[in-house]
Write a protein that holds these residues in place. Structure first.
Motif, PDB file in Angstrom:
ATOM      1  N   LEU A 129       0.832  -1.207   0.000  1.00  0.00           N
ATOM      2  CA  LEU A 129       0.000   0.000   0.000  1.00  0.00           C
ATOM      3  C   LEU A 129       0.867   1.256   0.000  1.00  0.00           C
ATOM      4  CD1 LEU A 129      -2.835  -1.054   2.473  1.00  0.00           C
ATOM      5  CD2 LEU A 129      -3.018  -0.734  -0.003  1.00  0.00           C
ATOM      6  N   CYS A 130       1.968   1.215   0.731  1.00  0.00           N
ATOM      7  CA  CYS A 130       2.894   2.354   0.692  1.00  0.00           C
ATOM      8  C   CYS A 130       3.432   2.537  -0.719  1.00  0.00           C
ATOM      9  CB  CYS A 130       4.036   2.141   1.677  1.00  0.00           C
ATOM     10  SG  CYS A 130       3.568   2.255   3.420  1.00  0.00           S
ATOM     11  N   ALA A 131       3.812   1.439  -1.352  1.00  0.00           N
ATOM     12  CA  ALA A 131       4.335   1.510  -2.719  1.00  0.00           C
ATOM     13  C   ALA A 131       3.290   2.065  -3.673  1.00  0.00           C
ATOM     14  CB  ALA A 131       4.790   0.125  -3.171  1.00  0.00           C
ATOM     15  N   LYS A 132       2.047   1.661  -3.508  1.00  0.00           N
ATOM     16  CA  LYS A 132       0.960   2.120  -4.380  1.00  0.00           C
ATOM     17  C   LYS A 132       0.884   3.640  -4.419  1.00  0.00           C
ATOM     18  CE  LYS A 132      -4.116   1.998  -4.688  1.00  0.00           C
ATOM     19  NZ  LYS A 132      -5.359   1.433  -4.070  1.00  0.00           N
ATOM     20  N   HIS A 133       1.213   4.279  -3.309  1.00  0.00           N
ATOM     21  CA  HIS A 133       1.090   5.734  -3.212  1.00  0.00           C
ATOM     22  C   HIS A 133       2.441   6.454  -3.208  1.00  0.00           C
ATOM     23  CE1 HIS A 133      -3.180   5.301  -2.781  1.00  0.00           C
ATOM     24  NE2 HIS A 133      -2.994   4.417  -1.823  1.00  0.00           N
ATOM     25  N   GLY A 134       3.467   5.762  -3.678  1.00  0.00           N
ATOM     26  CA  GLY A 134       4.757   6.409  -3.844  1.00  0.00           C
ATOM     27  C   GLY A 134       5.477   6.708  -2.557  1.00  0.00           C
ATOM     28  N   MET A 135       5.182   5.976  -1.500  1.00  0.00           N
ATOM     29  CA  MET A 135       5.843   6.174  -0.211  1.00  0.00           C
ATOM     30  C   MET A 135       6.930   5.121  -0.028  1.00  0.00           C
ATOM     31  SD  MET A 135       4.258   8.724   1.439  1.00  0.00           S
ATOM     32  CE  MET A 135       3.963   8.550   3.199  1.00  0.00           C
ATOM     33  N   TYR A 136       8.116   5.564   0.407  1.00  0.00           N
ATOM     34  CA  TYR A 136       9.179   4.630   0.732  1.00  0.00           C
ATOM     35  C   TYR A 136       8.888   3.985   2.086  1.00  0.00           C
ATOM     36  CZ  TYR A 136      11.604   7.386  -2.854  1.00  0.00           C
ATOM     37  OH  TYR A 136      11.947   8.030  -4.006  1.00  0.00           O
ATOM     38  N   VAL A 137       9.499   2.831   2.320  1.00  0.00           N
ATOM     39  CA  VAL A 137       9.280   2.091   3.561  1.00  0.00           C
ATOM     40  C   VAL A 137      10.626   1.776   4.193  1.00  0.00           C
ATOM     41  CG1 VAL A 137       8.268   0.032   4.619  1.00  0.00           C
ATOM     42  CG2 VAL A 137       7.156   1.095   2.644  1.00  0.00           C
ATOM     43  N   TYR A 138      10.698   1.942   5.519  1.00  0.00           N
ATOM     44  CA  TYR A 138      11.939   1.681   6.265  1.00  0.00           C
ATOM     45  C   TYR A 138      11.605   0.777   7.457  1.00  0.00           C
ATOM     46  CZ  TYR A 138      16.822   2.739   7.210  1.00  0.00           C
ATOM     47  OH  TYR A 138      18.178   2.648   7.355  1.00  0.00           O
ATOM     48  N   PRO A 139      11.623  -0.559   7.266  1.00  0.00           N
ATOM     49  CA  PRO A 139      11.338  -1.464   8.385  1.00  0.00           C
ATOM     50  C   PRO A 139      12.444  -1.412   9.440  1.00  0.00           C
ATOM     51  CG  PRO A 139      11.086  -2.573   6.266  1.00  0.00           C
ATOM     52  CD  PRO A 139      11.809  -1.284   6.004  1.00  0.00           C
ATOM     53  N   ARG A 140      12.055  -1.468  10.675  1.00  0.00           N
ATOM     54  CA  ARG A 140      12.988  -1.547  11.797  1.00  0.00           C
ATOM     55  C   ARG A 140      12.802  -2.952  12.379  1.00  0.00           C
ATOM     56  NH1 ARG A 140      11.817   3.689  15.315  1.00  0.00           N
ATOM     57  NH2 ARG A 140      14.032   3.629  15.821  1.00  0.00           N
ATOM     58  N   ILE A 141      13.731  -3.857  12.041  1.00  0.00           N
ATOM     59  CA  ILE A 141      13.494  -5.290  12.202  1.00  0.00           C
ATOM     60  C   ILE A 141      14.023  -5.864  13.507  1.00  0.00           C
ATOM     61  CG2 ILE A 141      13.425  -5.619   9.703  1.00  0.00           C
ATOM     62  CD1 ILE A 141      16.246  -6.832   9.875  1.00  0.00           C
ATOM     63  N   GLY A 142      14.554  -5.018  14.387  1.00  0.00           N
ATOM     64  CA  GLY A 142      15.013  -5.517  15.674  1.00  0.00           C
ATOM     65  C   GLY A 142      16.177  -6.489  15.540  1.00  0.00           C
ATOM     66  N   PRO A 143      16.123  -7.612  16.256  1.00  0.00           N
ATOM     67  CA  PRO A 143      14.953  -8.264  16.846  1.00  0.00           C
ATOM     68  C   PRO A 143      14.389  -7.599  18.097  1.00  0.00           C
ATOM     69  CG  PRO A 143      16.940  -9.485  17.348  1.00  0.00           C
ATOM     70  CD  PRO A 143      17.335  -8.424  16.368  1.00  0.00           C
ATOM     71  N   TRP A 144      15.239  -6.937  18.886  1.00  0.00           N
ATOM     72  CA  TRP A 144      14.725  -6.162  20.014  1.00  0.00           C
ATOM     73  C   TRP A 144      14.373  -4.781  19.468  1.00  0.00           C
ATOM     74  CZ3 TRP A 144      15.566  -1.739  22.942  1.00  0.00           C
ATOM     75  CH2 TRP A 144      15.016  -1.710  24.230  1.00  0.00           C
ATOM     76  N   ALA A 145      13.161  -4.341  19.707  1.00  0.00           N
ATOM     77  CA  ALA A 145      12.694  -3.076  19.156  1.00  0.00           C
ATOM     78  C   ALA A 145      12.507  -2.008  20.222  1.00  0.00           C
ATOM     79  CB  ALA A 145      11.358  -3.294  18.425  1.00  0.00           C
ATOM     80  N   HIS A 146      12.160  -2.380  21.403  1.00  0.00           N
ATOM     81  CA  HIS A 146      11.638  -1.537  22.463  1.00  0.00           C
ATOM     82  C   HIS A 146      10.203  -1.166  22.109  1.00  0.00           C
ATOM     83  CE1 HIS A 146      12.071   1.873  25.622  1.00  0.00           C
ATOM     84  NE2 HIS A 146      11.312   0.867  26.016  1.00  0.00           N
ATOM     85  N   ALA A 147       9.955   0.020  21.544  1.00  0.00           N
ATOM     86  CA  ALA A 147       8.602   0.397  21.110  1.00  0.00           C
ATOM     87  C   ALA A 147       7.592   0.327  22.247  1.00  0.00           C
ATOM     88  CB  ALA A 147       8.143  -0.485  19.944  1.00  0.00           C
ATOM     89  N   GLU A 148       8.097   0.352  23.502  1.00  0.00           N
ATOM     90  CA  GLU A 148       7.228   0.294  24.677  1.00  0.00           C
ATOM     91  C   GLU A 148       6.318  -0.933  24.627  1.00  0.00           C
ATOM     92  OE1 GLU A 148       9.346   3.378  24.423  1.00  0.00           O
ATOM     93  OE2 GLU A 148       7.627   3.652  23.096  1.00  0.00           O
ATOM     94  N   VAL A 149       6.889  -2.049  24.184  1.00  0.00           N
ATOM     95  CA  VAL A 149       6.133  -3.291  24.042  1.00  0.00           C
ATOM     96  C   VAL A 149       6.738  -4.356  24.951  1.00  0.00           C
ATOM     97  CG1 VAL A 149       7.481  -4.256  22.139  1.00  0.00           C
ATOM     98  CG2 VAL A 149       5.044  -4.769  22.291  1.00  0.00           C
ATOM     99  N   ARG A 150       5.994  -5.371  25.258  1.00  0.00           N
ATOM    100  CA  ARG A 150       6.428  -6.440  26.165  1.00  0.00           C
ATOM    101  C   ARG A 150       7.774  -7.016  25.723  1.00  0.00           C
ATOM    102  NH1 ARG A 150       3.331  -9.920  29.548  1.00  0.00           N
ATOM    103  NH2 ARG A 150       4.306 -11.946  29.923  1.00  0.00           N
ATOM    104  N   ASN A 151       8.710  -7.111  26.639  1.00  0.00           N
ATOM    105  CA  ASN A 151      10.051  -7.664  26.394  1.00  0.00           C
ATOM    106  C   ASN A 151      10.797  -6.917  25.292  1.00  0.00           C
ATOM    107  OD1 ASN A 151       9.219  -9.737  28.181  1.00  0.00           O
ATOM    108  ND2 ASN A 151       8.540 -11.022  26.463  1.00  0.00           N
ATOM    109  N   GLY A 152      10.414  -5.671  25.020  1.00  0.00           N
ATOM    110  CA  GLY A 152      11.029  -4.953  23.914  1.00  0.00           C
ATOM    111  C   GLY A 152      10.724  -5.578  22.571  1.00  0.00           C
ATOM    112  N   GLY A 153       9.711  -6.454  22.536  1.00  0.00           N
ATOM    113  CA  GLY A 153       9.314  -7.117  21.300  1.00  0.00           C
ATOM    114  C   GLY A 153       9.738  -8.569  21.213  1.00  0.00           C
ATOM    115  N   LEU A 154      10.594  -9.032  22.114  1.00  0.00           N
ATOM    116  CA  LEU A 154      11.007 -10.438  22.079  1.00  0.00           C
ATOM    117  C   LEU A 154       9.888 -11.316  22.652  1.00  0.00           C
ATOM    118  CD1 LEU A 154      14.700 -10.197  23.388  1.00  0.00           C
ATOM    119  CD2 LEU A 154      13.885 -10.144  21.020  1.00  0.00           C
TER     120      LEU A 154
END
Length: 821
Positions: A129-154
């Protein structure tokens, strides 16, 4: 952490600061260093169509040209899939070009070996969907992300299996499986395949040291991602808190937030470094999630450009600390970050969301919490972040202010990117020092921009009488402005210096440039007046310039100065079919870009565009006023349009939709019981004092309870959504439907809003009932509340009141763009 003395001292500074009436010198005469190759081994830079994304020691490049893009964080797994597309379009309308997103491991593999990439966890569809509208995408793949989520995402089972975040064979084997799953999701969508994925972030906030850790671990993760096929032009790691930054493998990215809700102080904090121009470091001192700390340029980011990924355009409250940020608290930061030399403006979070529901039968919750060993407690569901686009996609005032900077970067970032930051001769001693103006310049040769910030969160900055900057350039010094002015308190902005417009040189302007439109052989440049600053345009020589309004003309040898009215829209006509349009900032904030670069829209409503289709959303107001720049031809609409008196620039229209009244019925079920004192959580080496734990389900047996019945709108009404708003006081509020938790909120004084389309897609056709529970706040609370003045405690020394419940319709108008000349 500030103590009581520090807090009192800050208050004294704001009251006793002397007037600073002195010309501020900035020496920008030294040559700009020549960009050099970076040492990081990055991925494939060329797409199948021959486009390239690359980087040097100073800036990014797109197809060989300097590139200064805007990136905004939006977590796909925290938002309903059905609404992704319109939210992506909202971000695009605000000038965002890159969507960054954490791929949060625990959202996809709660049970070992069972991955879920469906529904709102569908990374592939989100990227498409991002590509459809000309938006670039930058995944942040961790594996530990933090993001204020349980176990930092693990996932829990990964944490329990053995050591994590290091080169442990068991851990790396699980990470490899996770990375392989991501690679399958993104297959064919990488830049080298013609897709929108231009980079990856590896790990996050990583500063472990020792065998198999540190730089060695980051290199291992990066190699694993590449081996799994994740070959992209850019690889980054976050660069604060003593982070590991292997410069041979990845580029560092930085950031900073307006407050620190992870801090252990129950008091107001000193001003953060995000409000002070950075000339010796890139990392805000209290930026990091744990512990703070800057790094020296020589040790951690030598030979790399200043890129950001977490410029705080909001703030997620925690249970213990609940700061409230104002639109100016947010919008003042990018001026400082850009003036400090940043060449990627990356925000966290640009769009809020909610934690997904755990898998059926799972007892875990997905938020960060002290009971899982993390330093803060977050709401169970809400991740609103006070973001420019909120948890339910609602537009906030901060978005209007930020998009003016984004539009500037979209159109003029290639000019700014090669320019070097220049410090004034006198700088504030600390982030709390408001005894002098805060400013910086970025220049290349005699051309540049002047960055001014007189807003500091937490301290009342004074006006600056007799404000003037003496900017020393290679060919001589110019005064900006020519005659000193009084710079208003709390003002901030970006002024162009020696910018060429055709054959005319704009020596400087005290209005901020924000947009360029080319149409019918004419080029239009849009500026806005900073509140309280008269727009002044100083031109070299004696060019012939006319205006559609009265302007004051001042001439001197080799200089023409034009002073426009700050509260009116003025057009200046320059030689070569070039036009300047200067408008008040409040009006500029209603200007919207659309997909057709020859057109602009002006509307108080929230606007986004898809091809030639324009969507307008307005809260409560069923009458839409809008204007179009670039054509006098009328658009088509789903309702009758009324042409309004227009001016020479904008053609104005009005449309009215049928009014809708939605009245909730609220019935109290029972009052609050008596709340027990909060228990305290663990301590950390960087936070010695324990802080209260968030309440549990058991605590909520003492909550006050109301039943809220919602009506359905009349059939055929043009509503995109409705916002259910609770004005209440208390500690924590939770909303339930049919026994399931819909959302929750830590009271901070901000009215709590719920978007019905997200929580109940059938709200238009079926009435619904909710249960609201408000846990009382004890009068002896030990929390930081930004403004507790609204709290009123009852005979039991508790606050748990429901002031009002409102259901606000969001009207939607759809237009089809007219043809352009």
């Amino acid at each position: 952490m500030p103590n009581s003395f520090q807090t009192l001292a800050l208050a004294a500074i704001s009251l006793t600061v002397p007037a600073f009436a002195q010309t501020m010198p900035i020496d920008a005469s030294a040559p700009v260093p020549v960009p050099q190759p970076v040492t990081a081994l990055l991925g494939t830079a060329k797409s199948p169509t021959g486009q390239t994304i690359a980087v040097n020691s100073q800036y990014l490049t797109l197809n060989g040209q300097p590139w200064l893009p805007v990136m905004g964080e939006f977590h796909f797994s925290r938002y309903p899939q059905a609404q992704w597309e319109q939210e992506i379009l909202k971000m695009q309308a605000a000038g965002v070009q890159i969507v960054s997103t954490y791929v949060i491991w625990i959202h996809h593999e709660q049970q070992q070996g069972v991955f879920d990439w469906t529904g709102q966890r569908d990374l592939r569809l989100f990227t498409q969907l991002c590509a459809k509208h000309g938006m670039y995408v930058y995944p942040r793949i961790g594996p530990w992300a933090h993001a204020e989520v349980r176990n930092g995402g693990l996932p829990d089972w990964v944490v329990q299996a053995g050591p994590t975040r290091q080169n442990d064979p068991v851990y790396l084997a699980e990470v490899q499986t996770f990375y392989q799953q991501i690679a399958l999701q993104l297959k064919g969508l990488l830049w080298k395949d013609g897709g929108p994925v231009i980079g990856l972030q590896i790990e996050n906030e990583y500063r472990m040291r020792g065998p198999g850790q540190g730089d060695e671990h980051i290199r291992t993760l990066k190699k694993m991602a590449v081996d799994d096929g994740l070959d992209v032009p850019l690889y980054t790691v976050t660069g604060w808190d003593g982070a590991s930054i292997p410069l041979d493998a990845a580029l560092p990215v930085f950031g900073g937030y307006p407050d620190a809700p992870w801090d252990g102080s129950p008091s107001k904090l000193p001003p953060n470094e995000v409000y002070a121009f950075r000339f010796a470091n890139r990392s805000a001192g209290s930026m990091g999630a744990i512990g703070g700390g800057n790094q020296s340029a020589a040790d951690t980011y030598r030979g790399t450009p200043f890129l950001t990924a977490e410029v705080g355009d909001g703030m997620q409250d925690t249970y213990f600390r609940r700061p409230v940020v104002t639109p100016d608290d947010i919008a003042a930061i990018p001026t400082v970050i850009l003036g400090s030399g940043a060449n990627l403006l990356g925000y966290y979070m640009f769009h809020g969301g909610r934690n997904p529901e755990p898998e059926p039968g799972s007892a875990i919750t997905l938020q960060e919490s002290q009971v899982t060993g993390y330093p803060t407690d977050l709401p169970l569901r809400s991740y609103d972040f006070q973001a420019p686009l909120g948890e339910y996609g609602q537009e906030r005032e901060s978005l209007r202010k930020l998009k003016l900077i984004h539009y500037f970067l979209n159109d003029f970032g290639s000019i700014l990117a090669p320019m070097a930051p220049r410090a004034p001769a006198i700088v504030p001693a600390t982030p709390s020092d408001i005894t002098m103006p805060r400013l910086a310049a970025r220049t290349l040769g005699d051309h540049g921009f002047l960055f001014i910030s007189n807003h500091v969160r937490g301290v009342q900055s004074p006006a600056r009488p007799a404000f003037q900057v003496a900017l020393k350039l290679p060919t001589g010094t110019i005064n900006i402005p020519e005659q000193p002015i009084s710079l208003p308190a709390e003002s901030y902005g970006i002024w162009p210096v020696n910018m060429q417009f055709g054959g005319t040189n704009l020596r400087y302007s005290t209005a901020q440039l924000f947009k360029r439109v080319q149409t019918a052989g004419h080029t239009w440049y849009f500026f806005f007046a900073l509140p309280g600053v008269q727009p002044e345009f100083a031109f070299s020589g004696s060019p012939t310039i006319t205006s559609n309004a009265a302007v004051q003309t001042l001439r001197a040898p080799g200089l023409l100065r034009l002073l426009a009215q700050p509260t009116a829209t003025t057009e200046l006509r320059l030689p070569g079919n070039i036009h300047f349009v200067v408008m008040p900032q409040q009006q500029a904030e209603t200007v919207w870009r659309v997909t057709n670069p020859a057109l602009l829209l002006e509307s108080d409503a929230a606007v986004y565009a898809e091809a030639d289709h324009w969507t307008f959303d307005a809260q409560a107001d069923n009458t839409f006023h809008f204007a179009i720049f670039g054509t006098k031809k009328e658009p088509s609409a789903n309702v009758p349009l009324q042409a309004l008196p227009s001016d020479a620039l904008f053609a104005s229209y009005q449309a009215t939709l049928p009014a809708v009244t939605l009245t909730p019925r609220v019935t109290q079920v029972h009052p609050a019981g008596t709340r027990s004192p909060s228990l305290l959580g663990p301590t950390f080496d960087w936070r010695k004092n324990p802080v209260p734990l968030a309440p549990t389900d058991t605590d909520f047996t003492q909550a006050a309870e109301w039943k809220v019945d919602l009506p359905t709108p009349p059939p055929g009404t043009s509503l995109s959504d409705a916002l259910l708003t609770f004005h209440y006081t208390g500690d924590v509020a939770r909303l339930y439907q049919a026994g399931a938790l819909v959302d929750d909120d830590f009271w901070s004084g901000i009215p709590w809003q719920i978007g019905l389309t997200e929580v109940n897609p059938h709200w238009r056709t079926a009435s619904s009932a909710y249960i609201l529970r408000i846990l009382p706040l004890r009068a002896d609370y030990s929390l930081y509340l930004e403004d507790p003045s609204a709290l009123h405690f009852d005979a039991k020394a508790q606050a748990a009141t429901l002031e009002s419940v409102k259901l606000t319709p969001i009207y939607r108008l759809k237009l089809t763009a007219p043809p352009t000349p």
